[in-house]
Design an enzyme around this catalytic site. Structure first.
Site, PDB file in Angstrom:
ATOM      1  N   ALA A  10       0.831  -1.209   0.000  1.00 15.99           N
ATOM      2  CA  ALA A  10       0.000   0.000   0.000  1.00 15.99           C
ATOM      3  C   ALA A  10       0.860   1.252   0.000  1.00 15.99           C
ATOM      4  O   ALA A  10       0.516   2.265   0.610  1.00 15.99           O
ATOM      5  CB  ALA A  10      -0.926  -0.020   1.214  1.00 15.99           C
ATOM      6  N   GLY A  11       2.020   1.188  -0.686  1.00 20.45           N
ATOM      7  CA  GLY A  11       2.791   2.406  -0.912  1.00 20.45           C
ATOM      8  C   GLY A  11       2.167   3.167  -2.074  1.00 20.45           C
ATOM      9  O   GLY A  11       1.044   2.859  -2.517  1.00 20.45           O
ATOM     10  N   GLY A  12       2.897   4.156  -2.593  1.00 17.36           N
ATOM     11  CA  GLY A  12       2.356   4.948  -3.699  1.00 17.36           C
ATOM     12  C   GLY A  12       2.000   4.098  -4.902  1.00 17.36           C
ATOM     13  O   GLY A  12       0.990   4.356  -5.581  1.00 17.36           O
ATOM     14  N   HIS A 231      22.748   7.000  -2.250  1.00 20.29           N
ATOM     15  CA  HIS A 231      22.449   8.430  -2.183  1.00 20.29           C
ATOM     16  C   HIS A 231      23.651   9.115  -1.565  1.00 20.29           C
ATOM     17  O   HIS A 231      24.159   8.673  -0.534  1.00 20.29           O
ATOM     18  CB  HIS A 231      21.195   8.679  -1.347  1.00 20.29           C
ATOM     19  CG  HIS A 231      20.592  10.032  -1.580  1.00 20.29           C
ATOM     20  ND1 HIS A 231      21.244  11.188  -1.208  1.00 20.29           N
ATOM     21  CD2 HIS A 231      19.443  10.416  -2.180  1.00 20.29           C
ATOM     22  CE1 HIS A 231      20.493  12.223  -1.563  1.00 20.29           C
ATOM     23  NE2 HIS A 231      19.393  11.783  -2.160  1.00 20.29           N
ATOM     24  N   ARG A 268      23.430  11.000  -9.037  1.00 21.66           N
ATOM     25  CA  ARG A 268      23.801  10.420  -7.742  1.00 21.66           C
ATOM     26  C   ARG A 268      24.992   9.465  -7.806  1.00 21.66           C
ATOM     27  O   ARG A 268      25.785   9.402  -6.876  1.00 21.66           O
ATOM     28  CB  ARG A 268      22.595   9.686  -7.155  1.00 21.66           C
ATOM     29  CG  ARG A 268      21.539  10.644  -6.730  1.00 21.66           C
ATOM     30  CD  ARG A 268      20.302   9.938  -6.247  1.00 21.66           C
ATOM     31  NE  ARG A 268      19.315  10.933  -5.877  1.00 21.66           N
ATOM     32  CZ  ARG A 268      18.066  10.645  -5.572  1.00 21.66           C
ATOM     33  NH1 ARG A 268      17.638   9.406  -5.587  1.00 21.66           N
ATOM     34  NH2 ARG A 268      17.224  11.605  -5.240  1.00 21.66           N
ATOM     35  N   HIS A 328      20.139   3.554  -1.158  1.00 17.94           N
ATOM     36  CA  HIS A 328      18.933   4.376  -1.128  1.00 17.94           C
ATOM     37  C   HIS A 328      17.800   3.829  -1.993  1.00 17.94           C
ATOM     38  O   HIS A 328      16.636   3.902  -1.636  1.00 17.94           O
ATOM     39  CB  HIS A 328      19.308   5.771  -1.617  1.00 17.94           C
ATOM     40  CG  HIS A 328      18.158   6.725  -1.702  1.00 17.94           C
ATOM     41  ND1 HIS A 328      17.432   7.106  -0.606  1.00 17.94           N
ATOM     42  CD2 HIS A 328      17.610   7.377  -2.761  1.00 17.94           C
ATOM     43  CE1 HIS A 328      16.485   7.966  -0.966  1.00 17.94           C
ATOM     44  NE2 HIS A 328      16.561   8.128  -2.273  1.00 17.94           N
ATOM     45  N   ARG A 363      18.947   5.927 -11.219  1.00 18.47           N
ATOM     46  CA  ARG A 363      17.682   6.689 -11.243  1.00 18.47           C
ATOM     47  C   ARG A 363      17.929   8.172 -11.003  1.00 18.47           C
ATOM     48  O   ARG A 363      18.767   8.549 -10.181  1.00 18.47           O
ATOM     49  CB  ARG A 363      16.758   6.154 -10.155  1.00 18.47           C
ATOM     50  CG  ARG A 363      15.514   6.964  -9.958  1.00 18.47           C
ATOM     51  CD  ARG A 363      14.622   6.351  -8.917  1.00 18.47           C
ATOM     52  NE  ARG A 363      15.054   6.534  -7.559  1.00 18.47           N
ATOM     53  CZ  ARG A 363      14.764   7.587  -6.796  1.00 18.47           C
ATOM     54  NH1 ARG A 363      14.061   8.600  -7.288  1.00 18.47           N
ATOM     55  NH2 ARG A 363      15.184   7.654  -5.553  1.00 18.47           N
ATOM     56  N   SER A 368      11.199   8.447  -9.177  1.00 18.79           N
ATOM     57  CA  SER A 368      10.565   7.255  -8.612  1.00 18.79           C
ATOM     58  C   SER A 368       9.113   7.540  -8.233  1.00 18.79           C
ATOM     59  O   SER A 368       8.211   6.749  -8.532  1.00 18.79           O
ATOM     60  CB  SER A 368      11.323   6.751  -7.390  1.00 18.79           C
ATOM     61  OG  SER A 368      10.577   5.723  -6.793  1.00 18.79           O
ATOM     62  N   LEU A 369       8.898   8.694  -7.578  1.00 21.65           N
ATOM     63  CA  LEU A 369       7.509   9.048  -7.249  1.00 21.65           C
ATOM     64  C   LEU A 369       6.682   9.128  -8.532  1.00 21.65           C
ATOM     65  O   LEU A 369       5.515   8.743  -8.570  1.00 21.65           O
ATOM     66  CB  LEU A 369       7.463  10.373  -6.485  1.00 21.65           C
ATOM     67  CG  LEU A 369       7.965  10.343  -5.038  1.00 21.65           C
ATOM     68  CD1 LEU A 369       7.880  11.732  -4.408  1.00 21.65           C
ATOM     69  CD2 LEU A 369       7.177   9.353  -4.192  1.00 21.65           C
TER      70      LEU A 369
HETATM   71  C1  LIG Z   1      14.194   8.745   2.518  1.00 18.90           C
HETATM   72  C2  LIG Z   1      13.716   8.604   1.102  1.00 18.90           C
HETATM   73  C3  LIG Z   1      13.445   9.731   0.338  1.00 18.90           C
HETATM   74  C4  LIG Z   1      13.012   9.601  -0.984  1.00 18.90           C
HETATM   75  N1  LIG Z   1      12.724  10.736  -1.701  1.00 18.90           N
HETATM   76  C5  LIG Z   1      12.257  10.609  -2.963  1.00 18.90           C
HETATM   77  C6  LIG Z   1      11.892  11.775  -3.715  1.00 18.90           C
HETATM   78  O1  LIG Z   1      11.956  12.896  -3.225  1.00 18.90           O
HETATM   79  N2  LIG Z   1      11.445  11.599  -4.983  1.00 18.90           N
HETATM   80  C7  LIG Z   1      11.339  10.360  -5.571  1.00 18.90           C
HETATM   81  O2  LIG Z   1      10.951  10.273  -6.726  1.00 18.90           O
HETATM   82  N3  LIG Z   1      11.649   9.231  -4.860  1.00 18.90           N
HETATM   83  C8  LIG Z   1      12.096   9.332  -3.579  1.00 18.90           C
HETATM   84  N4  LIG Z   1      12.391   8.205  -2.868  1.00 18.90           N
HETATM   85  C9  LIG Z   1      12.107   6.882  -3.455  1.00 18.90           C
HETATM   86  C10 LIG Z   1      10.619   6.570  -3.386  1.00 18.90           C
HETATM   87  O3  LIG Z   1      10.073   7.099  -2.207  1.00 18.90           O
HETATM   88  C11 LIG Z   1      10.343   5.072  -3.409  1.00 18.90           C
HETATM   89  O4  LIG Z   1      11.051   4.467  -4.450  1.00 18.90           O
HETATM   90  C12 LIG Z   1       8.858   4.803  -3.616  1.00 18.90           C
HETATM   91  O5  LIG Z   1       8.114   5.529  -2.685  1.00 18.90           O
HETATM   92  C13 LIG Z   1       8.543   3.326  -3.527  1.00 18.90           C
HETATM   93  O6  LIG Z   1       7.150   3.178  -3.536  1.00 18.90           O
HETATM   94  P1  LIG Z   1       6.484   1.732  -3.604  1.00 18.90           P
HETATM   95  O7  LIG Z   1       5.019   1.931  -3.575  1.00 18.90           O
HETATM   96  O8  LIG Z   1       7.071   0.950  -4.718  1.00 18.90           O
HETATM   97  O9  LIG Z   1       6.970   1.003  -2.264  1.00 18.90           O
HETATM   98  P2  LIG Z   1       6.761   1.349  -0.718  1.00 18.90           P
HETATM   99  O10 LIG Z   1       6.303   2.712  -0.481  1.00 18.90           O
HETATM  100  O11 LIG Z   1       8.035   0.887  -0.089  1.00 18.90           O
HETATM  101  O12 LIG Z   1       5.584   0.386  -0.279  1.00 18.90           O
HETATM  102  C14 LIG Z   1       5.757  -1.013  -0.194  1.00 18.90           C
HETATM  103  C15 LIG Z   1       4.483  -1.610   0.390  1.00 18.90           C
HETATM  104  O13 LIG Z   1       4.583  -3.035   0.341  1.00 18.90           O
HETATM  105  C16 LIG Z   1       4.221  -3.583   1.605  1.00 18.90           C
HETATM  106  N5  LIG Z   1       4.924  -4.870   1.762  1.00 18.90           N
HETATM  107  C17 LIG Z   1       6.249  -5.108   1.607  1.00 18.90           C
HETATM  108  N6  LIG Z   1       6.502  -6.420   1.861  1.00 18.90           N
HETATM  109  C18 LIG Z   1       5.319  -6.993   2.162  1.00 18.90           C
HETATM  110  C19 LIG Z   1       4.923  -8.317   2.540  1.00 18.90           C
HETATM  111  N7  LIG Z   1       5.804  -9.330   2.698  1.00 18.90           N
HETATM  112  N8  LIG Z   1       3.619  -8.556   2.772  1.00 18.90           N
HETATM  113  C20 LIG Z   1       2.686  -7.551   2.674  1.00 18.90           C
HETATM  114  N9  LIG Z   1       3.004  -6.289   2.348  1.00 18.90           N
HETATM  115  C21 LIG Z   1       4.309  -6.022   2.087  1.00 18.90           C
HETATM  116  C22 LIG Z   1       4.650  -2.527   2.608  1.00 18.90           C
HETATM  117  O14 LIG Z   1       3.936  -2.676   3.805  1.00 18.90           O
HETATM  118  C23 LIG Z   1       4.260  -1.250   1.851  1.00 18.90           C
HETATM  119  O15 LIG Z   1       2.879  -0.984   2.041  1.00 18.90           O
HETATM  120  C24 LIG Z   1      12.841   8.309  -1.550  1.00 18.90           C
HETATM  121  C25 LIG Z   1      13.117   7.180  -0.777  1.00 18.90           C
HETATM  122  C26 LIG Z   1      13.544   7.311   0.533  1.00 18.90           C
HETATM  123  C27 LIG Z   1      13.841   6.084   1.343  1.00 18.90           C
END
Ligand SMILES: Cc1cc2nc3c(=O)[nH]c(=O)nc-3n(C[C@H](O)[C@H](O)[C@H](O)COP(=O)(O)OP(=O)(O)OC[C@H]3O[C@@H](n4cnc5c(N)ncnc54)[C@H](O)[C@@H]3O)c2cc1C
Length: 505
Positions: A10-12, A231, A268, A328, A363, A368-369
């Protein structure tokens, strides 16, 4: 429990996919191991890219060119073009559902320059961009009627007699029960694997590559696993990120002599290597934002000030911030096509666990967002299309056994926490910014040894309810599997390319 579309994460990415699939009128269920709004996306600070040109000239072509250049030939031009062309409407959509973007005095969405970008292209909400996006997506998904179920840990994907994925087996963290969820389409949106590097990482504790390990279990292909982005500016003691926005707003990178020894807005991979080389010469390295002034810092970089005070005990208004490069972002992941389909029927992937070939070997900040929104929505649409076309769900599955069923017979003479800590150290020094074949081979051997000792590393807590010891053990097993894939891919790529930088033997 059957749904049309089942999303793990439930990430982005997961929430964007859920919204798109729900808008097709289907039953959509999202499972997540942590509370949705705590997903790592909430940590993103600097911004999300789109060539809006709100701060001087910019164009979609420039966005494409910058992204391809940074990717070192490893990105797919069509996928990059699609993402960059979609970016302005992705921002308009986020704006329309309520993301509180910072504004220019004229009321336009504010934008800042991040590394490797030829223009001020990153739209931001102060330095809380990811948090605001995630929470807005969550509200939107709930308002549409997406079913959100927290505290479910994905253990394995289920395949039916048609060799298609038809659901998932999970551990209910609250009760310790094993449960089965069926669905016509399954989307993995489970995040990246930077936590292999342990405390040498900016990432949330949950970025343990679970979805990738589970996808490997059903034979899904992976791509680019060797590409781990460091990073340049993690806080020296804690590895907590000082966002690129600090440099984007005009911060300097200095050594102990107070010299600016590098281009602060280089991509980076380049900047991390420059800082790493300086540290190896015995220098300390700092970010300096003192010249920006207190009012500007409080208005535009409030989180950076707070983090530096809290975790490094320095106030950036009057002091230098000590930094070091740390793991990162993981460019590698589950191989998908432009419609987010994996190599396994019925299985889709998006976000950091997937490789949509838009970041290649390095990247760009802010992409990524963008990717999680643009391709998250694509994944939701593709999964919905399959679910609508599938006449009936075949749920004839063969019972599989999982580590969890074998655990009772395992001993715990070796602490996996200690092994995990050593593995992180080994990865940071030998599978890090600069790599050598001999060292990669050494790590490969160590991983084989750990794998063979796994049955001696069981859990110490046999409770079933909220057993964090068990969850951390399962995450460790997943990281171990993903780590082997990272090293194997790194050994296969003998030449330097972006974040994979090889010297000597
Ligand atoms: C500190 C930081 C700053 C950043 N800043 C930027 C920025 O400014 N701009 C940009 O573009 N990118 C940025 N990034 C990168 C970006 O935030 C991430 O790559 C992106 O948010 C990943 O989103 P996602 O939905 O793929 O994963 P996530 O947001 O990591 O969500 C993963 C989901 O999967 C679930 N999950 C994982 N394993 C399991 C399991 N076994 N069972 C059930 N659920 C599970 C978790 O609970 C979570 O809900 C940043 C990253 C970090 C760490």
């Amino acid at each position: 429990m059957i749904s049309d579309v089942l999303i793990i994460g439930a990430g982005g990415a997961g929430l964007s996919a859920a919204i798109a699939a729900k808008e097709e009128g289907l039953h959509v269920r999202v499972l997540t191991k942590e509370y949705p709004t705590r997903s790592q996306t909430c940590m993103a600070q600097g911004g999300i890219n789109a060539a809006l040109g709100n701060h001087g000239e910019d164009s979609v072509d420039a966005h494409i060119a910058n992204t391809l250049k940074s990717a070192h030939g490893e990105a797919d031009e069509n996928a990059v073009t699609f993402m960059c062309e979609e970016a302005p409407s992705a921002i308009a959509w986020l704006d329309s559902i309520g993301v509180p973007f910072s504004r220019t005095p004229e009321g336009k969405i504010a934008q800042r320059t991040l590394g490797g970008a030829s223009a001020a292209r990153a739209c931001y909400a102060q330095d809380y961009t990811g948090l605001k996006i995630l929470h807005t997506l969550y509200d939107k998904a709930l308002s549409l009627g997406v079913e959100m179920v927290a505290d479910k840990f994905l253990l394995e994907l289920l395949k039916n007699s048609d060799d298609a994925v038809c659901g998932a087996k999970v551990l209910d963290i609250r009760t310790g029960e094993l449960q089965t969820y069926f669905a016509k389409s399954v989307i993995l949106a489970s995040g990246g694997y930077s936590r292999i590097y342990g405390h040498y990482s900016t990432n949330s504790k949950t970025s343990t590559g679970d979805g990738i390990a589970v996808a490997m279990g059903v034979g899904a292909k992976l791509k680019g696993m060797e590409f781990v982005q460091f990073h340049p500016t993690g806080l020296k003691k804690s590895s907590i990120l000082i966002s690129e926005s600090a440099r984007g707003e005009g911060g300097y990178v200095l050594n102990s002599k107070g010299e600016r020894f590098t281009n602060e807005l280089a991509p980076r991979d380049e900047l991390s290597r420059a800082i790493d080389a300086e540290i190896k010469k015995g220098e300390d390295v700092f970010i300096d934002i003192r010249h920006l002034g207190e009012q500007f810092i409080d208005e535009n970089l409030p989180q950076e000030r707070k983090l530096a005070k809290l975790y490094e005990n320095v106030d950036p208004v009057s002091e230098l911030i000590p930094i070091k490069p740390v793991a990162h972002y993981t460019m590698g992941g589950i191989e998908v096509d432009n419609k987010s389909k994996t190599s396994v029927e019925g299985l889709f992937a998006c976000g950091e666990c997937a490789n949509h070939r838009v970041h290649g070997a390095n990247r760009l900040g802010g992409n990524s967002l963008l990717e999680i929104v643009v391709f998250g929505k694509e994944a939701g649409k593709s999964a919905a299309k399959r679910a609508k076309e599938l006449p009936m769900l075949n749920t004839s599955i063969e019972e599989q056994s999982h580590i969890i069923e074998e655990l009772d017979s395992w001993s715990n003479e070796i602490s996996f926490y200690e092994v995990q800590k050593n593995l992180a150290e080994l990865f940071y020094t030998k599978v890090g910014i600069v790599r050598r074949k001999s060292e990669l081979l050494e790590v490969q051997q160590e991983l084989e040894k750990i794998q063979s000792q796994l049955p001696q590393m069981g859990v110490t807590d046999t409770n079933r309810v909220y057993n964090t010891n068990l969850i951390e053990f399962l995450e460790f097993c997943n990281m171990l599997q993903v780590a082997q894939s990272v090293v194997t891919s790194a050994l296969q790529r003998e030449q330097s390319c972006g974040a994979h930088f090889v010297v000597g033997e």
